[in-house]
Design a protein around this motif. Sequence first.
Motif, PDB file in Angstrom:
ATOM      1  N   MET A 208       0.838  -1.195   0.000  1.00 16.60           N
ATOM      2  CA  MET A 208       0.000   0.000   0.000  1.00 16.60           C
ATOM      3  C   MET A 208       0.879   1.253   0.000  1.00 16.60           C
ATOM      4  O   MET A 208       0.631   2.209  -0.747  1.00 16.60           O
ATOM      5  N   ALA A 209       1.921   1.225   0.811  1.00 18.92           N
ATOM      6  CA  ALA A 209       2.816   2.384   0.925  1.00 18.92           C
ATOM      7  C   ALA A 209       3.467   2.674  -0.421  1.00 18.92           C
ATOM      8  O   ALA A 209       3.564   3.838  -0.849  1.00 18.92           O
ATOM      9  N   LEU A 210       3.899   1.610  -1.113  1.00 20.02           N
ATOM     10  CA  LEU A 210       4.546   1.788  -2.432  1.00 20.02           C
ATOM     11  C   LEU A 210       3.554   2.367  -3.445  1.00 20.02           C
ATOM     12  O   LEU A 210       3.896   3.259  -4.232  1.00 20.02           O
ATOM     13  N   GLN A 211       2.339   1.843  -3.395  1.00 20.42           N
ATOM     14  CA  GLN A 211       1.315   2.327  -4.337  1.00 20.42           C
ATOM     15  C   GLN A 211       1.025   3.810  -4.081  1.00 20.42           C
ATOM     16  O   GLN A 211       0.949   4.609  -5.024  1.00 20.42           O
ATOM     17  N   PHE A 212       0.891   4.191  -2.823  1.00 19.09           N
ATOM     18  CA  PHE A 212       0.566   5.578  -2.503  1.00 19.09           C
ATOM     19  C   PHE A 212       1.731   6.511  -2.855  1.00 19.09           C
ATOM     20  O   PHE A 212       1.529   7.611  -3.377  1.00 19.09           O
ATOM     21  N   ALA A 213       2.952   6.048  -2.545  1.00 15.72           N
ATOM     22  CA  ALA A 213       4.128   6.879  -2.852  1.00 15.72           C
ATOM     23  C   ALA A 213       4.258   7.082  -4.360  1.00 15.72           C
ATOM     24  O   ALA A 213       4.513   8.193  -4.845  1.00 15.72           O
ATOM     25  N   THR A 214       4.070   5.996  -5.121  1.00 17.53           N
ATOM     26  CA  THR A 214       4.233   6.060  -6.577  1.00 17.53           C
ATOM     27  C   THR A 214       3.169   6.964  -7.204  1.00 17.53           C
ATOM     28  O   THR A 214       3.468   7.818  -8.033  1.00 17.53           O
ATOM     29  N   GLN A 215       1.922   6.788  -6.773  1.00 16.21           N
ATOM     30  CA  GLN A 215       0.836   7.605  -7.322  1.00 16.21           C
ATOM     31  C   GLN A 215       1.054   9.083  -6.975  1.00 16.21           C
ATOM     32  O   GLN A 215       0.745   9.978  -7.771  1.00 16.21           O
TER      33      GLN A 215
END
Length: 280
Positions: A208-215
């Motif tokens: 989730m953290a990676l998805q939020f950071a990337t977006q």
Amino acid sequence: MAKLDEKIGFIGGGNMAFAIGSGLINRGIVKTGQVFVSGPNIENLQRWRDIGVATTDDNNEVLNKSDIIFICVKPHILAPCAEQLRNNHVRTIKDMEKLFVSVLAGVSLKDLEEQFSFIDRLKMIRTMPNTPMQVGEGCTVYTPGSYVVQQDLEKVHLMLNSLGIAQQVPESMIDCVTGVSGCGPAFVYTIIEALADGAVKNGVPRQMALQFATQTVLGAAKTVLVTGKHPAILRDEVCSPGGATIVGVHELEKGNLRSTIINAVEKSSQRSAELGRKNK
Ligand SMILES: NC(=O)C1=CN([C@@H]2O[C@H](COP(=O)(O)OP(=O)(O)OC[C@H]3O[C@@H](n4cnc5c(N)ncnc54)[C@H](OP(=O)(O)O)[C@@H]3O)[C@@H](O)[C@H]2O)C=CC1
Ligand SMILES: O=C(O)[C@@H]1CCC=N1
């Protein structure tokens, strides 16, 4: 989008070549049957065969059968690679119609023209692409050599620009641009990972953290592009007075983030220029 009929060769089938080649195929600019790739170890070219592209361990075969040839070896491999091509090359009148595109960091047009002097009236374009071309969001700069004509430039521009943006620049600018767009994706991946680590530290699950950071990085980049506003103005729009963001921005300033990134871009540009000199 316009298509090309030319046969496209890649001498060296590694990461940068694959970003361009697979990008061109995915965008429909060329068909898999128009692409041909060579490298010394045929087993390392499996990902090309997986997408239906023919491969060989004979660079001369790619040279002979292609109209536009991307040179995608590491800078220190250029001299042995060109020597091997020269020793096995049988000159034909078609040589003069071929168009060569170098992606090599730091290697000047003058050096490229010297290495490929076994081709009469060599048409060489020096470029600095980047790997986000594989998803159509690349950034490429290029400079044409002496024998390149307008029609050649249009073809190469079409290919590179279809995978993001492409712009002709004076050759003296290419090493400087390498630090920002050629190497920049690696800096941004590091920032994405660090943003995600910060969230993980506070208890957000890794995926989730990676998805939020990337977006968030994608969204911020798109906001700069679409609004045309200066990044400092956009940053002010996030920083509520006395709020949460300015406290984080202060931490970035204490950690010299901006100065560190400026240094990284500068060092990478300098290193790029060195790569060309080292290979003389
Ligand atoms: N990666 C990037 O983000 C960018 C790279 N570049 C430039 O792209 C070039 C390639 O870099 P990159 O793709 O990252 O590196 P890779 O190592 O992924 O690719 C280089 C390829 O060259 C092959 N190779 C080695 N020797 C020969 C030879 N004699 N003849 C033909 N092929 C050979 C290698 O094969 P094998 O593995 O089997 O030995 C490998 O597949 C470099 O010059 C770099 O400066 C430019 C912009 C961005
Ligand atoms: O690291 C390198 O030398 C290559 C050139 C630009 C990106 N990767």
